[in-house]
Write a protein that holds these residues in place. Structure first.
Motif, PDB file in Angstrom:
ATOM      1  N   ASN A 227       4.241 -51.117  35.202  1.00 42.15           N
ATOM      2  CA  ASN A 227       4.015 -51.804  33.934  1.00 42.15           C
ATOM      3  C   ASN A 227       4.120 -50.864  32.738  1.00 42.15           C
ATOM      4  O   ASN A 227       4.344 -51.314  31.604  1.00 42.15           O
ATOM      5  CB  ASN A 227       2.652 -52.496  33.927  1.00 42.15           C
ATOM      6  N   THR A 228       3.971 -49.566  32.966  1.00 41.30           N
ATOM      7  CA  THR A 228       4.178 -48.632  31.853  1.00 41.30           C
ATOM      8  C   THR A 228       5.649 -48.608  31.443  1.00 41.30           C
ATOM      9  O   THR A 228       5.971 -48.267  30.298  1.00 41.30           O
ATOM     10  CB  THR A 228       3.716 -47.207  32.222  1.00 41.30           C
TER      11      THR A 228
ATOM     12  N   VAL B  13      -5.265 -62.130  35.194  1.00 41.70           N
ATOM     13  CA  VAL B  13      -4.825 -63.338  34.504  1.00 41.70           C
ATOM     14  C   VAL B  13      -5.516 -63.461  33.153  1.00 41.70           C
ATOM     15  O   VAL B  13      -6.708 -63.193  33.012  1.00 41.70           O
ATOM     16  CB  VAL B  13      -5.098 -64.585  35.380  1.00 41.70           C
ATOM     17  N   GLY B  14      -4.751 -63.797  32.134  1.00 43.97           N
ATOM     18  CA  GLY B  14      -5.288 -63.944  30.789  1.00 43.97           C
ATOM     19  C   GLY B  14      -5.265 -62.672  29.980  1.00 43.97           C
ATOM     20  O   GLY B  14      -5.500 -62.705  28.763  1.00 43.97           O
ATOM     21  N   LYS B  15      -4.968 -61.540  30.619  1.00 40.55           N
ATOM     22  CA  LYS B  15      -4.924 -60.264  29.907  1.00 40.55           C
ATOM     23  C   LYS B  15      -3.500 -59.976  29.444  1.00 40.55           C
ATOM     24  O   LYS B  15      -2.532 -60.503  29.991  1.00 40.55           O
ATOM     25  CB  LYS B  15      -5.415 -59.128  30.805  1.00 40.55           C
ATOM     26  N   VAL B  16      -3.371 -59.119  28.444  1.00 38.89           N
ATOM     27  CA  VAL B  16      -2.057 -58.691  27.989  1.00 38.89           C
ATOM     28  C   VAL B  16      -1.347 -57.971  29.127  1.00 38.89           C
ATOM     29  O   VAL B  16      -1.938 -57.153  29.833  1.00 38.89           O
ATOM     30  CB  VAL B  16      -2.186 -57.752  26.769  1.00 38.89           C
ATOM     31  N   GLY B  17      -0.073 -58.303  29.333  1.00 41.83           N
ATOM     32  CA  GLY B  17       0.676 -57.651  30.404  1.00 41.83           C
ATOM     33  C   GLY B  17       0.546 -58.347  31.739  1.00 41.83           C
ATOM     34  O   GLY B  17       0.771 -57.726  32.786  1.00 41.83           O
TER      35      GLY B  17
ATOM     36  N   THR C  10       7.149 -61.697  33.380  1.00 42.20           N
ATOM     37  CA  THR C  10       8.054 -60.551  33.243  1.00 42.20           C
ATOM     38  C   THR C  10       7.353 -59.228  33.539  1.00 42.20           C
ATOM     39  O   THR C  10       8.019 -58.206  33.689  1.00 42.20           O
ATOM     40  CB  THR C  10       8.663 -60.497  31.832  1.00 42.20           C
ATOM     41  N   ASP C  11       6.022 -59.246  33.606  1.00 43.46           N
ATOM     42  CA  ASP C  11       5.285 -58.009  33.903  1.00 43.46           C
ATOM     43  C   ASP C  11       5.176 -57.743  35.398  1.00 43.46           C
ATOM     44  O   ASP C  11       4.828 -56.631  35.794  1.00 43.46           O
ATOM     45  CB  ASP C  11       3.882 -58.073  33.289  1.00 43.46           C
ATOM     46  N   PHE C  12       5.454 -58.730  36.215  1.00 41.84           N
ATOM     47  CA  PHE C  12       5.410 -58.520  37.657  1.00 41.84           C
ATOM     48  C   PHE C  12       6.659 -57.762  38.105  1.00 41.84           C
ATOM     49  O   PHE C  12       7.758 -58.025  37.603  1.00 41.84           O
ATOM     50  CB  PHE C  12       5.340 -59.857  38.394  1.00 41.84           C
ATOM     51  N   PRO C  13       6.514 -56.844  39.051  1.00 41.53           N
ATOM     52  CA  PRO C  13       7.709 -56.181  39.590  1.00 41.53           C
ATOM     53  C   PRO C  13       8.675 -57.209  40.173  1.00 41.53           C
ATOM     54  O   PRO C  13       8.258 -58.246  40.708  1.00 41.53           O
ATOM     55  CB  PRO C  13       7.145 -55.273  40.695  1.00 41.53           C
TER      56      PRO C  13
END
Length: 431
Positions: free
Chosen positions: A119-120, A213-217, A221-224
């Motif tokens: 995610n970085t 869930v509900g957090k930024v990221g 699209t953030d999932f590998p």
């Protein structure tokens, strides 16, 4: 070819992994280096020759100087900056094709750590491709694949040939996600060892989701794009290469499979390379068998009180359900009727198909079918999509055929898949 290479890579891992597992070294960084070295060796065998691609370790960056966390393996093009006195590089995200985070085992804590590390990279990519800098990258890489995937998933076009058409909030969010998926790197978490069952792997991902869930990221699209844990994989259906149509407005975007994980890895990487460099059919072999997606997560874009986000739906499956479900199925073209064949042929010849065409409506009425009915049937083929009051061809190379049995078939044939299928069908009918 993809099956042959995947089997070769699996053979390499099966042969070399026991050597790493039995190594007497207990120094954690050295153990990590050994597994990363094996992963780099496997990836080297997976890359086609002549493209000038490299596999390096290091950091992703953008024009602001933002850096990712330290990355185990990156498939890169172009030039990067070598760091002094170490075999590590800093590489711009626009030239990173794939990122692989390697773990000896991939269970709860390791799974979370691998996703956080990847995610970085996605955070840098999101800023880069959604900023003003993205325009130059859009100019250099056609986003046609994303436009086509959107049409396949929704049955509606997003681009009329000159401009983007008006979309609902849900459709706009989906298209934005697909564009980012195409332009950003293929992010892979690779666990050499992992969960002993597919159900346990799925449960671990659900547990992770409940935490973020509900957090930024925490959007799709953030999932590998791919997570491999031993013999099982979790893969993203983003159209590159796997596509699942929307179901009642929900995008079934994450699925599990017990198929050879290295074949799934090759599918992702080779699809990206094919879109960038154009290989045609030589990479894919016969390609007459497809994976059956065992959906784990579905999402739908929402906007509540001015806050945009994604709803998530979890698809449960116990061991019995997974054992009964097929893992692959034989590929087959779309079997269509005469009216559908004629309209598709018309589209393939560059002619228009509109609901206001009196000659067309008269023809359909004579055959007892309405324009809306035939539109629904043709959209389900994923070869065409709705465009205003008409239909538009979305397949790269839509081919039609009349079989010796008199049946009509249609399919995407840009890789020669339909041609091979017909040849097998004809050969089988001789016996």
């Amino acid at each position: 070819m993809i099956h042959t290479v995947a089997d070769l890579l699996l053979g390499i891992i099966k042969n070399e992994l026991p050597k790493l597992d039995s190594a007497p070294v207990k120094h954690a960084p050295t153990i990590g280096d050994m597994y990363e070295g094996l992963s780099s060796e496997v990836l080297n065998h997976a890359l086609p020759d002549g493209l000038g691609l490299r596999i390096v370790s290091g950091f992703a960056c953008d024009d602001r100087g933002a850096l990712s966390g330290q990355l185990d393996c990156m498939i890169v093009r172009g030039d990067g900056e070598k760091l002094p006195y170490v075999n590590s590089y800093v590489w711009h995200v626009k030239d990173i094709i794939a990122v692989v985070e390697v773990k000896k085992t991939l269970h709860g804590a390791e799974l979370r750590d691998a996703i956080a590390q990847l995610n970085t990279v996605s955070a840098i990519e999101r800023f880069y491709y959604q900023s003003d800098m993205r325009q130059s990258e859009y100019d250099n890489r056609s986003v046609t694949p994303s436009i086509r995937t959107f049409a396949e998933m929704t049955g509606n076009i997003a681009w009329d040939g000159e401009k983007f058409v008006p979309l609902s909030h849900e459709e706009g969010a989906l298209l934005g996600a697909l564009l980012l998926e195409q332009l950003s790197s293929v992010r892979v978490a690779l666990g050499m060892h992992g969960f002993k069952s597919e159900r346990a792997f799925r449960a671990a991902m659900v547990s992770y989701l409940e935490e973020v869930v509900g957090k930024v990221g925490s959007g799709p699209t953030d999932f590998p794009q791919l997570i491999i844990s031993g013999s099982y994989s979790l893969a993203k259906a983003n159209g590159r290469p796997f596509m699942i149509p929307l179901i009642d407005g929900w995008w079934p975007f994450y699925f599990s499979t017990p198929e050879n994980p290295l074949r799934i890895l090759l599918e992702f990487i080779w699809t990206r390379l094919d879109e960038m460099y154009g290989f045609g059919s030589q990479l894919w072999g016969e390609d007459l068998e497809t994976e059956v997606a065992r959906t784990l997560l579905s999402v739908r874009a929402t906007c509540h009180e001015g806050r945009e986000g994604w709803e998530v739906r979890i698809h449960e499956a116990n061991n019995e359900d997974l054992a009964k479900a097929p893992t692959t199925e034989k590929w087959s073209p779309q079997f269509i009727n005469l009216e559908e064949f004629i309209l598709l042929d018309r589209l393939c010849r560059g002619k228009e198909v509109y609901s206001s065409d009196p000659e067309l409506l008269s023809f359909l009425a004579a055959h007892g079918v309405s324009f809306d009915e035939i539109t629904d049937r043709l959209v389900q083929t994923r070869l065409v999509a709705r465009s205003g009051e008409g239909l538009r061809l979305i397949a790269k190379e839509c081919h039609l055929a009349i079989l010796p049995t008199g049946e009509y078939v249609a399919a995407e044939n840009s890789t020669g898949r339909l041609t091979r299928w017909i040849q097998h069908r004809v050969n089988d009918s001789r016996y």
